[in-house]
Design a protein around this motif. Structure first.
Motif, PDB file in Angstrom:
ATOM      1  N   ALA A 155       0.818  -1.206   0.000  1.00 46.37           N
ATOM      2  CA  ALA A 155       0.000   0.000   0.000  1.00 46.37           C
ATOM      3  C   ALA A 155       0.860   1.267   0.000  1.00 46.37           C
ATOM      4  O   ALA A 155       1.958   1.288   0.564  1.00 46.37           O
ATOM      5  N   LEU A 156       0.339   2.326  -0.631  1.00 52.20           N
ATOM      6  CA  LEU A 156       1.096   3.569  -0.729  1.00 52.20           C
ATOM      7  C   LEU A 156       1.398   4.148   0.650  1.00 52.20           C
ATOM      8  O   LEU A 156       2.513   4.591   0.925  1.00 52.20           O
ATOM      9  N   SER A 157       0.404   4.141   1.532  1.00 50.56           N
ATOM     10  CA  SER A 157       0.610   4.676   2.873  1.00 50.56           C
ATOM     11  C   SER A 157       1.628   3.837   3.641  1.00 50.56           C
ATOM     12  O   SER A 157       2.464   4.372   4.379  1.00 50.56           O
ATOM     13  N   ASP A 158       1.565   2.525   3.465  1.00 50.15           N
ATOM     14  CA  ASP A 158       2.539   1.652   4.115  1.00 50.15           C
ATOM     15  C   ASP A 158       3.941   1.966   3.613  1.00 50.15           C
ATOM     16  O   ASP A 158       4.894   2.044   4.399  1.00 50.15           O
ATOM     17  N   ALA A 159       4.065   2.163   2.304  1.00 52.04           N
ATOM     18  CA  ALA A 159       5.373   2.502   1.731  1.00 52.04           C
ATOM     19  C   ALA A 159       5.872   3.833   2.282  1.00 52.04           C
ATOM     20  O   ALA A 159       7.061   3.984   2.596  1.00 52.04           O
ATOM     21  N   TRP A 160       4.985   4.805   2.416  1.00 58.67           N
ATOM     22  CA  TRP A 160       5.348   6.120   2.925  1.00 58.67           C
ATOM     23  C   TRP A 160       5.955   6.018   4.320  1.00 58.67           C
ATOM     24  O   TRP A 160       6.919   6.709   4.650  1.00 58.67           O
ATOM     25  N   GLN A 161       5.393   5.131   5.131  1.00 57.63           N
ATOM     26  CA  GLN A 161       5.844   4.988   6.515  1.00 57.63           C
ATOM     27  C   GLN A 161       7.068   4.083   6.673  1.00 57.63           C
ATOM     28  O   GLN A 161       7.591   3.942   7.777  1.00 57.63           O
ATOM     29  N   LYS A 162       7.511   3.489   5.559  1.00 59.39           N
ATOM     30  CA  LYS A 162       8.637   2.547   5.638  1.00 59.39           C
ATOM     31  C   LYS A 162       9.680   2.843   4.560  1.00 59.39           C
ATOM     32  O   LYS A 162      10.191   1.936   3.912  1.00 59.39           O
ATOM     33  N   GLY A 163       9.982   4.109   4.399  1.00 63.32           N
ATOM     34  CA  GLY A 163      11.055   4.506   3.491  1.00 63.32           C
ATOM     35  C   GLY A 163      10.626   5.316   2.301  1.00 63.32           C
ATOM     36  O   GLY A 163      11.460   5.928   1.627  1.00 63.32           O
ATOM     37  N   GLY A 164       9.328   5.322   2.003  1.00 66.27           N
ATOM     38  CA  GLY A 164       8.846   6.049   0.833  1.00 66.27           C
ATOM     39  C   GLY A 164       9.057   7.542   0.903  1.00 66.27           C
ATOM     40  O   GLY A 164       9.181   8.208  -0.132  1.00 66.27           O
ATOM     41  N   GLN A 165       9.130   8.076   2.121  1.00 68.49           N
ATOM     42  CA  GLN A 165       9.360   9.516   2.274  1.00 68.49           C
ATOM     43  C   GLN A 165      10.727   9.926   1.736  1.00 68.49           C
ATOM     44  O   GLN A 165      10.939  11.087   1.383  1.00 68.49           O
ATOM     45  N   LEU A 166      11.650   8.968   1.688  1.00 67.62           N
ATOM     46  CA  LEU A 166      13.010   9.262   1.251  1.00 67.62           C
ATOM     47  C   LEU A 166      13.172   9.180  -0.259  1.00 67.62           C
ATOM     48  O   LEU A 166      14.220   9.560  -0.782  1.00 67.62           O
ATOM     49  N   LEU A 167      12.145   8.680  -0.962  1.00 67.87           N
ATOM     50  CA  LEU A 167      12.222   8.533  -2.410  1.00 67.87           C
ATOM     51  C   LEU A 167      11.801   9.818  -3.111  1.00 67.87           C
ATOM     52  O   LEU A 167      11.037  10.610  -2.566  1.00 67.87           O
ATOM     53  N   SER A 168      12.266   9.992  -4.318  1.00 67.99           N
ATOM     54  CA  SER A 168      11.862  11.154  -5.110  1.00 67.99           C
ATOM     55  C   SER A 168      10.434  10.956  -5.610  1.00 67.99           C
ATOM     56  O   SER A 168       9.910   9.831  -5.633  1.00 67.99           O
ATOM     57  N   THR A 169       9.791  12.044  -6.015  1.00 69.82           N
ATOM     58  CA  THR A 169       8.441  11.943  -6.576  1.00 69.82           C
ATOM     59  C   THR A 169       8.438  11.047  -7.801  1.00 69.82           C
ATOM     60  O   THR A 169       7.497  10.270  -8.026  1.00 69.82           O
ATOM     61  N   GLU A 170       9.485  11.101  -8.597  1.00 65.24           N
ATOM     62  CA  GLU A 170       9.577  10.262  -9.797  1.00 65.24           C
ATOM     63  C   GLU A 170       9.563   8.786  -9.434  1.00 65.24           C
ATOM     64  O   GLU A 170       8.859   7.978 -10.057  1.00 65.24           O
ATOM     65  N   VAL A 171      10.344   8.414  -8.421  1.00 68.75           N
ATOM     66  CA  VAL A 171      10.401   7.016  -8.018  1.00 68.75           C
ATOM     67  C   VAL A 171       9.094   6.594  -7.357  1.00 68.75           C
ATOM     68  O   VAL A 171       8.598   5.484  -7.579  1.00 68.75           O
ATOM     69  N   ARG A 172       8.501   7.472  -6.548  1.00 72.38           N
ATOM     70  CA  ARG A 172       7.206   7.143  -5.941  1.00 72.38           C
ATOM     71  C   ARG A 172       6.130   6.947  -7.005  1.00 72.38           C
ATOM     72  O   ARG A 172       5.263   6.082  -6.877  1.00 72.38           O
ATOM     73  N   THR A 173       6.173   7.740  -8.073  1.00 75.67           N
ATOM     74  CA  THR A 173       5.211   7.573  -9.162  1.00 75.67           C
ATOM     75  C   THR A 173       5.401   6.231  -9.843  1.00 75.67           C
ATOM     76  O   THR A 173       4.438   5.533 -10.175  1.00 75.67           O
ATOM     77  N   ALA A 174       6.667   5.848 -10.051  1.00 77.96           N
ATOM     78  CA  ALA A 174       6.955   4.533 -10.629  1.00 77.96           C
ATOM     79  C   ALA A 174       6.431   3.432  -9.721  1.00 77.96           C
ATOM     80  O   ALA A 174       5.847   2.442 -10.182  1.00 77.96           O
ATOM     81  N   PHE A 175       6.617   3.584  -8.418  1.00 76.28           N
ATOM     82  CA  PHE A 175       6.140   2.615  -7.439  1.00 76.28           C
ATOM     83  C   PHE A 175       4.619   2.464  -7.517  1.00 76.28           C
ATOM     84  O   PHE A 175       4.085   1.347  -7.520  1.00 76.28           O
ATOM     85  N   ALA A 176       3.915   3.580  -7.580  1.00 79.20           N
ATOM     86  CA  ALA A 176       2.452   3.557  -7.573  1.00 79.20           C
ATOM     87  C   ALA A 176       1.869   2.956  -8.838  1.00 79.20           C
ATOM     88  O   ALA A 176       0.707   2.532  -8.849  1.00 79.20           O
ATOM     89  N   ASN A 177       2.654   2.900  -9.915  1.00 77.91           N
ATOM     90  CA  ASN A 177       2.164   2.392 -11.192  1.00 77.91           C
ATOM     91  C   ASN A 177       2.910   1.140 -11.656  1.00 77.91           C
ATOM     92  O   ASN A 177       2.759   0.713 -12.797  1.00 77.91           O
ATOM     93  N   ASP A 178       3.699   0.550 -10.770  1.00 78.16           N
ATOM     94  CA  ASP A 178       4.479  -0.633 -11.111  1.00 78.16           C
ATOM     95  C   ASP A 178       3.551  -1.848 -11.214  1.00 78.16           C
ATOM     96  O   ASP A 178       2.906  -2.219 -10.238  1.00 78.16           O
TER      97      ASP A 178
END
Length: 297
Positions: A155-178
């Motif tokens: 889940a996106l929120s789970d990722a945010w709380q476990k390292g996702g805050q450290l990723l760039s918006t570009e990488v987070r977008t890739a994650f959300a659409n992988d």
């Protein structure tokens, strides 16, 4: 294949256990195509990416071994989380002209039909839902589309709380659409999951739990995310029941998408007419005389 030269790339001061874990993680990342730059951090906690030793293309990584490479930490605060931080909802990241939701519907559903001659926006289809073990009919509509939803396996929120805050918006977008992190499933079941991790939610269909957890492990390794102790233990418990379960590097479609023409005018406009039996787009409903050739006139 991993060898002594590959092992020498890891710092000598790493313990044998951590060196072995680093090798597993590097092997997995080398097998995974399109890993966003900077997504996975080295096991020593630095901001550099893990080394990538030469790996035989046939090499496979077991999910349990890959799980051992994931850092175990506490959950960070959810403060600041917004869906928009993971890019536009269902962006067309692969630039194929279709948004990600329709890409996944087209991948996971069978007997797919589309709203027009362009095989993009899914109109109807059948989902063999792996989360529930049930079969669901999908019909596009304001009151019906929600019967089939697209779950973020991690889940996106789970990722945010476990390292996702450290990723760039570009990488987070890739994650959300992988595609590896996405699965079409029963709408109410998806809502029930929310942003739960393996410690708080698993698919009701027990026969799919090994694959589900293996996908979570793969996604977290790919994007450099961590797990909590409870989550790690839950994952390890599931994987203990399916020794040899591989960590997927991609997720194949349940069945090929079906080319569908609502009528012969659409087939003609698409330049596909005439349509022959056993060819893409042919169906008996368009073959008025039943001679195996549709839209011939």
């Amino acid at each position: 294949m991993l060898n002594d030269t590959s092992l020498s790339r890891f710092p000598a001061w790493l313990s044998a256990k951590r060196r072995a874990a680093a090798v597993v993680l590097a092997a997995f990342l080398a097998l995974t195509s399109g890993v966003p730059a900077g997504a996975a951090a080295a096991l020593d906690g630095s901001n550099t990416t893990a080394a990538e030793p030469a790996v035989d293309s046939a090499t496979a990584v077991e999910a349990a071994d890959l799980l051992a490479t994931l850092p175990v930490k506490g959950r960070a605060p959810k403060t600041g989380y917004e869906r928009a931080l993971f890019g536009p909802t269902w962006a067309d990241v692969d630039q194929n002209g279709c948004d990600t939701r329709n890409d996944i519907l087209g991948r996971d559903l069978t007997e797919v039909t589309y709203t027009n001659s362009v095989p993009c926006t899914v109109k109807t289809g059948i989902l063999a839902d792996p989360y529930t073990g049930t079969t669901i009919s999908f019909v596009r509509g304001t009151t019906t589309s929600s019967a089939v939803q697209i779950d973020h396996v991690v889940a996106l929120s789970d990722a945010w709380q476990k390292g996702g805050q450290l990723l760039s918006t570009e990488v987070r977008t890739a994650f959300a659409n992988d595609p590896q992190n996405l699965q079409a499933t029963d709408g109410p079941t998806n809502q029930q999951k929310g942003d739960g991790d393996a410690a708080t939610w698993l698919p009701p269909n027990k026969g799919f739990r090994c694959e589900y957890v293996a996908r979570q492990v793969s996604v977290k390794a790919r994007y450099g995310l961590w797990v909590t102790q409870a989550e790690h233990d839950a994952m390890a418990g599931i994987l203990a029941g399916c020794p040899g379960q591989l960590a997927p590097t991609s997720v194949e479609p349940a069945a090929p998408a079906v080319v569908y023409y609502a009528n012969c005018a659409e087939a003609v406009a698409a330049g596909a007419a005439p349509l022959y039996a056993d060819s893409a787009g042919y169906r008996s409903g368009l073959d008025g005389d039943g001679d195996g050739v549709a839209c011939e006139g």
